[in-house]
Design a protein around this motif. Structure first.
Motif, short mmCIF file in Angstrom:
data_model
loop_
_atom_site.label_atom_id
_atom_site.label_comp_id
_atom_site.label_asym_id
_atom_site.label_seq_id
_atom_site.Cartn_x
_atom_site.Cartn_y
_atom_site.Cartn_z
N ALA A 8 0.83 -1.20 0.00
CA ALA A 8 0.00 0.00 0.00
C ALA A 8 0.87 1.26 0.00
O ALA A 8 0.55 2.26 -0.66
CB ALA A 8 -0.92 -0.01 1.22
N LEU A 9 1.98 1.20 0.73
CA LEU A 9 2.91 2.33 0.76
C LEU A 9 3.48 2.59 -0.63
O LEU A 9 3.55 3.73 -1.09
CB LEU A 9 4.03 2.05 1.75
N LEU A 10 3.86 1.52 -1.32
CA LEU A 10 4.40 1.67 -2.67
C LEU A 10 3.34 2.17 -3.64
O LEU A 10 3.60 3.06 -4.46
CB LEU A 10 4.96 0.33 -3.15
N ALA A 11 2.13 1.61 -3.54
CA ALA A 11 1.06 1.98 -4.45
C ALA A 11 0.67 3.45 -4.32
O ALA A 11 0.38 4.12 -5.31
CB ALA A 11 -0.17 1.09 -4.21
N GLY A 12 0.67 3.94 -3.09
CA GLY A 12 0.30 5.33 -2.89
C GLY A 12 1.47 6.29 -2.92
O GLY A 12 1.35 7.43 -3.39
N GLY A 13 2.62 5.84 -2.42
CA GLY A 13 3.76 6.74 -2.27
C GLY A 13 4.59 6.93 -3.52
O GLY A 13 5.06 8.05 -3.77
#
Length: 292
Positions: free
Chosen positions: A120-125
């Motif tokens: 989720a961090l990669l997808a959003g960040g």
């Protein structure tokens, strides 16, 4: 649907109602818009403080909240990584798991939920970070480009050091001073993690984002926080069970119970800071998000 705007406080309507009505007439109303309006009305009645909360102000709040969540996840990740050593050596862990299969279930669940938060961090960040770097390059904004290159250097150094670590048995110093070799590696990684996290945060903080770009980070932030909370709870339960039924797992080849307790503390602190960052960006921002 103009009646939805009547749910907002009077001060908000005096400043934004006409503009918001024009936006709704131009773009129409979807189910997602209705949800945004309702959530914005709830937040506006609870938190709206007057005229100071303009679009730029709210963009800054969302950006700073996003940076808080990112830094909090880095702290959480350190503790989460410590907990992954519970099954080392594998033979000892498997022997205990035969008697108490809940050990393996909980350990695997912590791994999966932590990975979910990372995805989720990669997808959003990553999209936010790429936008930040792209604009810095386009505008030649030196104060944003310099920390980007620092962060990239930290990543490349980490990859190089890890490659060297994987081939440590061919290094004479490592063969004769194994503990010092591994401690040196961990020290360098810790420094690079701190410097890299700070550099990424600077790059993002020095970029001017549009509000519509930042609001899409809210869903990944919620997923990240959910994963962090669940990981902390499951890890705490696992540590308690091991303490009660298999304390020998704490005495592995190079770590002890202090390491795992420290990991839980790091995970808990990271989760608290992530909640603060999400609250800063989301709860105070919903009433302004509906204007975009």
């Amino acid at each position: 649907m103009r009646w939805l705007l009547k749910l907002y406080p009077r001060q908000w309507r005096e400043r934004y109602e006409e503009e918001m009505s024009a936006v709704l007439e131009e773009h129409g109303i979807s189910p997602a818009t209705i949800i945004d309006l309702l959530m914005g009305a709830i937040d506006a009645n609870l938190n709206y403080g007057g005229f100071s909360e303009g679009v730029m102000y709210m963009a800054n709040r969302l950006r700073s909240g996003m940076i808080m969540v990112f830094c909090a996840f880095m702290l959480f990740g350190v503790g989460w990584g410590m907990l992954q050593r519970l099954n080392d050596p594998m033979s000892l862990f498997q022997a205990a798991n035969k008697v108490h299969p809940e050990f393996g279930i909980l350990h695997t669940a912590v791994l999966i939920v932590g990975c979910l938060a990372f995805v989720a961090l990669l997808a959003g960040g990553l999209p936010i970070f790429f936008i930040s770097v792209k604009r810095a390059i386009k505008t030649r904004k030196r104060d944003a480009l310099v920390p980007f290159w620092v962060a990239l250097s930290c990543l490349l150094l980490f990859i190089l050091e890890t490659a060297i670590l994987a081939d440590w048995h061919r290094i004479a110093f490592a063969e004769h001073h194994l503990v010092r070799f591994f401690l040196s590696y961990l020290t360098l990684v810790a420094i690079e993690l701190i410097v890299g996290t700070f550099s990424v945060s600077l790059t993002i903080s020095r970029t001017d984002f549009q509000l519509r770009e930042l609001k899409f980070m809210l869903v990944p932030e919620i997923v990240i926080l959910f994963g962090m909370v669940v990981s902390v709870v499951l890890s705490t339960v696992l540590i308690i069970l091991i303490t009660a039924y298999a304390p020998q797992l704490f005495n592995t080849q190079d770590v002890g119970s202090q390491m795992f307790i420290t990991g839980i503390i790091f995970m808990a602190l990271g989760t608290i800071f992530a909640w603060m960052g999400l609250r800063r960006g989301a709860i105070k921002g919903f009433n302004q998000l509906t204007q975009v």
